[in-house]
Design a protein around this motif. Structure first.
Motif, PDB file in Angstrom:
ATOM      1  N   GLY A   1       0.823  -1.240   0.021  1.00 10.14           N
ATOM      2  CA  GLY A   1       0.027  -0.099  -0.003  1.00 10.14           C
ATOM      3  C   GLY A   1       0.995   1.144  -0.062  1.00 10.14           C
ATOM      4  O   GLY A   1       2.198   1.104  -0.198  1.00 10.14           O
ATOM      5  N   LEU A   2       0.244   2.706   0.225  1.00  9.60           N
ATOM      6  CA  LEU A   2       0.956   3.831  -0.010  1.00  9.60           C
ATOM      7  C   LEU A   2       0.888   4.366   1.553  1.00  9.60           C
ATOM      8  O   LEU A   2      -0.182   4.266   2.251  1.00  9.60           O
ATOM      9  CB  LEU A   2       0.234   4.685  -0.796  1.00  9.60           C
ATOM     10  CG  LEU A   2       0.510   6.287  -0.493  1.00  9.60           C
ATOM     11  CD1 LEU A   2       1.986   6.183  -1.115  1.00  9.60           C
ATOM     12  CD2 LEU A   2      -0.613   7.173  -1.278  1.00  9.60           C
ATOM     13  N   VAL A   3       2.399   4.466   2.205  1.00 15.82           N
ATOM     14  CA  VAL A   3       2.168   4.849   3.340  1.00 15.82           C
ATOM     15  C   VAL A   3       3.307   6.031   3.510  1.00 15.82           C
ATOM     16  O   VAL A   3       3.865   6.395   2.626  1.00 15.82           O
ATOM     17  CB  VAL A   3       2.637   3.696   4.532  1.00 15.82           C
ATOM     18  CG1 VAL A   3       1.783   2.672   4.523  1.00 15.82           C
ATOM     19  CG2 VAL A   3       3.978   3.169   4.194  1.00 15.82           C
ATOM     20  N   GLN A   4       3.255   6.632   4.560  1.00 20.15           N
ATOM     21  CA  GLN A   4       4.122   7.741   4.970  1.00 20.15           C
ATOM     22  C   GLN A   4       5.520   7.282   5.496  1.00 20.15           C
ATOM     23  O   GLN A   4       5.444   6.233   6.382  1.00 20.15           O
ATOM     24  CB  GLN A   4       3.659   8.823   5.592  1.00 20.15           C
ATOM     25  CG  GLN A   4       2.390   9.707   4.999  1.00 20.15           C
ATOM     26  CD  GLN A   4       1.765  10.720   5.788  1.00 20.15           C
ATOM     27  OE1 GLN A   4       2.035  10.836   7.048  1.00 20.15           O
ATOM     28  NE2 GLN A   4       1.328  11.600   4.939  1.00 20.15           N
ATOM     29  N   ALA A   5       6.622   8.172   5.255  1.00 22.20           N
ATOM     30  CA  ALA A   5       7.825   7.782   5.906  1.00 22.20           C
ATOM     31  C   ALA A   5       7.833   7.473   7.515  1.00 22.20           C
ATOM     32  O   ALA A   5       7.026   8.265   8.051  1.00 22.20           O
ATOM     33  CB  ALA A   5       8.734   8.808   5.649  1.00 22.20           C
ATOM     34  N   GLY A   6       8.124   6.487   8.051  1.00 23.48           N
ATOM     35  CA  GLY A   6       8.067   6.254   9.374  1.00 23.48           C
ATOM     36  C   GLY A   6       6.835   5.295   9.975  1.00 23.48           C
ATOM     37  O   GLY A   6       6.786   4.755  10.907  1.00 23.48           O
ATOM     38  N   ASP A   7       5.971   5.145   9.013  1.00 25.43           N
ATOM     39  CA  ASP A   7       4.756   4.178   9.300  1.00 25.43           C
ATOM     40  C   ASP A   7       5.093   2.737   9.028  1.00 25.43           C
ATOM     41  O   ASP A   7       6.240   2.465   8.616  1.00 25.43           O
ATOM     42  CB  ASP A   7       3.622   4.606   8.152  1.00 25.43           C
ATOM     43  CG  ASP A   7       2.821   5.692   8.502  1.00 25.43           C
ATOM     44  OD1 ASP A   7       2.252   6.073   7.683  1.00 25.43           O
ATOM     45  OD2 ASP A   7       2.983   6.343   9.588  1.00 25.43           O
ATOM     46  N   SER A   8       4.320   1.782   9.312  1.00 27.22           N
ATOM     47  CA  SER A   8       4.455   0.340   9.252  1.00 27.22           C
ATOM     48  C   SER A   8       3.568  -0.391   8.076  1.00 27.22           C
ATOM     49  O   SER A   8       2.320   0.248   7.942  1.00 27.22           O
ATOM     50  CB  SER A   8       4.424  -0.196  10.584  1.00 27.22           C
ATOM     51  OG  SER A   8       5.345   0.268  11.614  1.00 27.22           O
ATOM     52  N   LEU A   9       4.126  -1.344   7.749  1.00 26.89           N
ATOM     53  CA  LEU A   9       2.961  -2.250   6.967  1.00 26.89           C
ATOM     54  C   LEU A   9       3.518  -3.708   7.146  1.00 26.89           C
ATOM     55  O   LEU A   9       4.519  -4.051   7.599  1.00 26.89           O
ATOM     56  CB  LEU A   9       3.338  -2.094   5.548  1.00 26.89           C
ATOM     57  CG  LEU A   9       2.561  -1.046   4.672  1.00 26.89           C
ATOM     58  CD1 LEU A   9       2.780  -1.013   3.311  1.00 26.89           C
ATOM     59  CD2 LEU A   9       0.982  -1.083   4.770  1.00 26.89           C
ATOM     60  N   ARG A  10       2.564  -4.728   7.050  1.00 29.40           N
ATOM     61  CA  ARG A  10       2.754  -6.008   7.162  1.00 29.40           C
ATOM     62  C   ARG A  10       2.336  -6.799   5.952  1.00 29.40           C
ATOM     63  O   ARG A  10       1.123  -6.614   5.629  1.00 29.40           O
ATOM     64  CB  ARG A  10       1.964  -6.526   8.402  1.00 29.40           C
ATOM     65  CG  ARG A  10       2.376  -7.990   8.695  1.00 29.40           C
ATOM     66  CD  ARG A  10       1.414  -8.689   9.557  1.00 29.40           C
ATOM     67  NE  ARG A  10       1.777  -9.839  10.274  1.00 29.40           N
ATOM     68  CZ  ARG A  10       0.925 -11.005  10.617  1.00 29.40           C
ATOM     69  NH1 ARG A  10      -0.304 -10.674  10.134  1.00 29.40           N
ATOM     70  NH2 ARG A  10       1.244 -11.875  10.958  1.00 29.40           N
ATOM     71  N   LEU A  11       3.432  -7.191   5.142  1.00 24.16           N
ATOM     72  CA  LEU A  11       3.122  -8.039   3.961  1.00 24.16           C
ATOM     73  C   LEU A  11       2.875  -9.454   4.509  1.00 24.16           C
ATOM     74  O   LEU A  11       3.413 -10.040   5.560  1.00 24.16           O
ATOM     75  CB  LEU A  11       4.326  -8.050   3.049  1.00 24.16           C
ATOM     76  CG  LEU A  11       4.531  -6.863   2.796  1.00 24.16           C
ATOM     77  CD1 LEU A  11       5.744  -6.756   1.662  1.00 24.16           C
ATOM     78  CD2 LEU A  11       3.741  -5.959   2.136  1.00 24.16           C
TER      79      LEU A  11
ATOM     80  N   THR B   1      10.258   1.858  -1.053  1.00 20.97           N
ATOM     81  CA  THR B   1       9.375   1.900  -2.086  1.00 20.97           C
ATOM     82  C   THR B   1       9.758   0.790  -3.365  1.00 20.97           C
ATOM     83  O   THR B   1      10.920   0.967  -3.845  1.00 20.97           O
ATOM     84  CB  THR B   1       9.415   3.257  -2.810  1.00 20.97           C
ATOM     85  OG1 THR B   1       8.650   4.021  -1.881  1.00 20.97           O
ATOM     86  CG2 THR B   1       8.389   3.288  -4.062  1.00 20.97           C
ATOM     87  N   ALA B   2       9.122  -0.266  -3.469  1.00 18.37           N
ATOM     88  CA  ALA B   2       9.311  -1.104  -4.454  1.00 18.37           C
ATOM     89  C   ALA B   2       8.293  -2.088  -4.649  1.00 18.37           C
ATOM     90  O   ALA B   2       7.214  -2.008  -3.724  1.00 18.37           O
ATOM     91  CB  ALA B   2      10.487  -2.129  -3.982  1.00 18.37           C
ATOM     92  N   VAL B   3       8.395  -2.966  -5.610  1.00 19.23           N
ATOM     93  CA  VAL B   3       7.348  -4.175  -5.592  1.00 19.23           C
ATOM     94  C   VAL B   3       7.999  -5.140  -4.833  1.00 19.23           C
ATOM     95  O   VAL B   3       9.138  -5.558  -5.004  1.00 19.23           O
ATOM     96  CB  VAL B   3       7.153  -4.629  -7.100  1.00 19.23           C
ATOM     97  CG1 VAL B   3       6.179  -5.769  -7.107  1.00 19.23           C
ATOM     98  CG2 VAL B   3       6.433  -3.521  -7.714  1.00 19.23           C
ATOM     99  N   TYR B   4       7.314  -5.849  -4.040  1.00 19.49           N
ATOM    100  CA  TYR B   4       7.847  -7.044  -3.049  1.00 19.49           C
ATOM    101  C   TYR B   4       7.360  -8.291  -3.421  1.00 19.49           C
ATOM    102  O   TYR B   4       5.989  -8.375  -3.754  1.00 19.49           O
ATOM    103  CB  TYR B   4       7.460  -6.709  -1.623  1.00 19.49           C
ATOM    104  CG  TYR B   4       8.246  -5.362  -0.872  1.00 19.49           C
ATOM    105  CD1 TYR B   4       8.113  -4.203  -1.530  1.00 19.49           C
ATOM    106  CD2 TYR B   4       9.134  -6.093  -0.029  1.00 19.49           C
ATOM    107  CE1 TYR B   4       8.873  -3.262  -0.727  1.00 19.49           C
ATOM    108  CE2 TYR B   4       9.919  -4.836   0.433  1.00 19.49           C
ATOM    109  CZ  TYR B   4       9.785  -3.647   0.394  1.00 19.49           C
ATOM    110  OH  TYR B   4      10.448  -2.437   0.701  1.00 19.49           O
ATOM    111  N   TYR B   5       8.281  -9.308  -3.659  1.00 19.00           N
ATOM    112  CA  TYR B   5       7.799 -10.461  -4.176  1.00 19.00           C
ATOM    113  C   TYR B   5       8.053 -11.611  -3.083  1.00 19.00           C
ATOM    114  O   TYR B   5       8.971 -11.546  -2.373  1.00 19.00           O
ATOM    115  CB  TYR B   5       8.565 -11.102  -5.578  1.00 19.00           C
ATOM    116  CG  TYR B   5       8.392  -9.779  -6.569  1.00 19.00           C
ATOM    117  CD1 TYR B   5       9.305  -8.964  -6.720  1.00 19.00           C
ATOM    118  CD2 TYR B   5       7.287 -10.319  -7.391  1.00 19.00           C
ATOM    119  CE1 TYR B   5       8.887  -8.085  -7.809  1.00 19.00           C
ATOM    120  CE2 TYR B   5       7.196  -9.423  -8.458  1.00 19.00           C
ATOM    121  CZ  TYR B   5       7.911  -8.278  -8.791  1.00 19.00           C
ATOM    122  OH  TYR B   5       7.800  -7.785  -9.840  1.00 19.00           O
TER     123      TYR B   5
END
Length: 125
Positions: free
Chosen positions: A9-19, A90-94
């Motif tokens: 997704g789109l997040v701001q610097a410092g944020d978190s994501l879980r793939l 920022t990238a496509v994660y595989y």
């Protein structure tokens, strides 16, 4: 689709994501799964890997201390918790799955036979 990745997704610097990535192959004999990423105009690079047998992990230097890979014990699934995200993430994660991997090969894309479709992570500054 045998490897299903999600969570980008789109997040701001410092944020978190879980793939998340699930290996749905009924006869999967994978002993390791990993995440790689590819930024626009750049080569695909290793991010993190998890090996089942000894629960060993391996991380790219660029993500150590910020990213964490884990496995769902009941499934052939891995998760990539990404904290303190930076624009350069920022990238496509595989996600990728492989069998009979030794520790020294965990970071090599060539060691993985199965790949999922990517999920886009965009980090804005």
């Amino acid at each position: 689709v045998q490897l299903q990745a999600s969570g980008g997704g789109l997040v701001q610097a410092g944020d978190s994501l879980r793939l998340s990535c699930t290996d749905s192959r009924p006869t999967s004999r994978a002993n390791a799964m990993a995440w790689f990423r590819q930024a626009s105009g750049k080569e695909r690079e290793f991010v993190a890997a998890f090996r089942w047998s000894d629960r060993s992990t391996n991380y790219a230097n660029s993500v150590k201390g910020r990213f964490s890979i884990s496995r769902d014990n009941g499934k052939n699934a891995v998760y990539l918790q990404m904290n303190n995200l930076k624009p350069e993430d920022t990238a496509v994660y595989y996600c990728a799955s492989g069998s009979n991997l030794i520790y020294s090969s965990l970071s090599s894309a060539r060691a993985y036979a199965y790949w999922g479709r990517g999920t886009l992570v965009t980090v804005s500054s």
